[in-house]
Design an enzyme around this catalytic site. Structure first.
Site, PDB file in Angstrom:
ATOM      1  N   LYS A 127       0.838  -1.198   0.000  1.00 18.44           N
ATOM      2  CA  LYS A 127       0.000   0.000   0.000  1.00 18.44           C
ATOM      3  C   LYS A 127       0.877   1.254   0.000  1.00 18.44           C
ATOM      4  O   LYS A 127       1.646   1.473   0.931  1.00 18.44           O
ATOM      5  CB  LYS A 127      -0.913  -0.021   1.226  1.00 18.44           C
ATOM      6  CG  LYS A 127      -1.834  -1.244   1.267  1.00 18.44           C
ATOM      7  CD  LYS A 127      -2.668  -1.305   2.524  1.00 18.44           C
ATOM      8  CE  LYS A 127      -1.833  -1.517   3.755  1.00 18.44           C
ATOM      9  NZ  LYS A 127      -2.643  -1.797   4.962  1.00 18.44           N
TER      10      LYS A 127
ATOM     11  N   THR B  85      -8.312   9.169   9.036  1.00 18.72           N
ATOM     12  CA  THR B  85      -8.036   7.930   8.315  1.00 18.72           C
ATOM     13  C   THR B  85      -7.737   6.765   9.255  1.00 18.72           C
ATOM     14  O   THR B  85      -7.151   5.765   8.849  1.00 18.72           O
ATOM     15  CB  THR B  85      -6.845   8.133   7.372  1.00 18.72           C
ATOM     16  OG1 THR B  85      -5.707   8.605   8.131  1.00 18.72           O
ATOM     17  CG2 THR B  85      -7.168   9.136   6.274  1.00 18.72           C
TER      18      THR B  85
ATOM     19  N   GLY C 183      -7.957   3.425  10.938  1.00 14.38           N
ATOM     20  CA  GLY C 183      -8.602   2.168  10.583  1.00 14.38           C
ATOM     21  C   GLY C 183      -8.516   1.781   9.125  1.00 14.38           C
ATOM     22  O   GLY C 183      -9.104   0.775   8.719  1.00 14.38           O
ATOM     23  N   THR C 184      -7.759   2.532   8.322  1.00 16.86           N
ATOM     24  CA  THR C 184      -7.715   2.227   6.893  1.00 16.86           C
ATOM     25  C   THR C 184      -7.141   0.841   6.613  1.00 16.86           C
ATOM     26  O   THR C 184      -7.654   0.107   5.763  1.00 16.86           O
ATOM     27  CB  THR C 184      -6.893   3.268   6.121  1.00 16.86           C
ATOM     28  OG1 THR C 184      -5.634   3.457   6.784  1.00 16.86           O
ATOM     29  CG2 THR C 184      -7.624   4.588   6.044  1.00 16.86           C
ATOM     30  N   GLY C 185      -6.064   0.477   7.306  1.00 19.54           N
ATOM     31  CA  GLY C 185      -5.439  -0.823   7.058  1.00 19.54           C
ATOM     32  C   GLY C 185      -6.343  -1.981   7.418  1.00 19.54           C
ATOM     33  O   GLY C 185      -6.479  -2.946   6.659  1.00 19.54           O
ATOM     34  N   CYS C 186      -6.969  -1.901   8.580  1.00 14.22           N
ATOM     35  CA  CYS C 186      -7.905  -2.939   9.015  1.00 14.22           C
ATOM     36  C   CYS C 186      -9.073  -3.043   8.036  1.00 14.22           C
ATOM     37  O   CYS C 186      -9.508  -4.137   7.657  1.00 14.22           O
ATOM     38  CB  CYS C 186      -8.455  -2.628  10.405  1.00 14.22           C
ATOM     39  SG  CYS C 186      -7.206  -2.385  11.679  1.00 14.22           S
TER      40      CYS C 186
END
Length: 263
Positions: free
Chosen positions: A175, A207, A209-212
């Protein structure tokens, strides 16, 4: 009524609701699958950071997993915060031989820079968990931590993906959201084919929590029967909308909006 696809998240709790198990289950609901959970750790967490973290015993993690998988079954699994080498190895053992795709989000630090995985767990993550992953979804900080490869430009994403693939996942999704530019660029590859995913970069600091959210969205799409490139493309579209709709909570970084499609 038809039974929706079932997706299991193995991750930690975020008491602020923006990331972790809470974000995973919201994402799964939004994408039309039945979300289930194995809790690995509890955090005291809000918009400003992580104030405390307590990992669960390996036996508790193992019991939750067996309880769900042996009775209800799963069509995909997503892993997040695993806290320690013991839990990484426990989860890797549970996933070995499981007849379902596995999305590994190699969570090392929180959005605020707080550690979520012990340094002693790095080798277990590399040698035990990544080899059972269908898709690994590291951000650039996690790539550097896992492989030593530092990404400064879009051209570096190939080298980063190759380094991640060397540890055994079938696919690497690197990412590039932390790079500068008008677009958020990610690279998905299995070492043979490449898929470059681009989306407008939204001027929104909320932003958390974007990865989860992205990893859970990939797992949800895989559970619905999509191939990996299709699942990741759909997940990227979903998380881009969630970032655009992110909102302020508390005095720090707010969450993405997992329900943005319902508004």
């Amino acid at each position: 009524m038809p039974i929706p696809p079932r997706v299991l998240t193995v991750a930690g709790s975020d008491s602020g609701g923006g990331a972790g198990i809470q974000a995973d289950l919201k994402t799964m609901l939004a994408l039309g699958v039945h979300g289930m959970s194995v809790l690995t750790a509890v955090t005291a967490q809000n918009s400003r950071g992580v104030q405390g973290a307590w990992q669960l015993p390996a036996d508790a993690v193992r019991a939750q997993f067996r309880s769900v998988v042996d009775d209800i079954g799963v069509q995909a699994v997503k892993t997040g915060m695993l806290a320690s080498a013991e839990l990484v190895e426990t989860v890797a053992e549970l996933l070995t031989g499981l007849d379902a795709p596995v999305v590994v989000d190699p969570v090392g630090i929180s959005k605020h820079g707080d550690p979520l995985l012990a340094a002693s767990a790095l080798e277990s993550l590399r040698t035990k968990l990544l080899p059972v992953a269908t898709v690994a979804t590291p951000n650039l900080d996690e790539v550097a931590w896992l492989t030593g490869v530092r990404v400064a430009t879009e051209a570096d994403l190939r080298r980063a993906a190759d380094a991640v693939l060397s540890y055994g996942p079938a696919w690497a999704l690197v990412k590039g959201g932390h790079l500068d530019g008008a677009e958020a660029v990610d690279l998905l590859t299995d070492g043979t084919e490449e898929h470059w995913l681009r989306a407008p970069r939204h001027d929104n600091r909320h932003t958390h929590g974007t990865g989860c959210t992205l990893a859970s969205a990939v797992a949800a799409e895989l559970a619905k029967g999509s191939g990996v490139p299709e699942a990741v493309t759909a997940a990227k579209d979903y998380v881009t909308g969630a970032i655009a709709a992110g909102f302020a909570l508390g005095g720090g970084i707010g969450p993405v909006d997992h329900g943005w499609r319902f508004r």
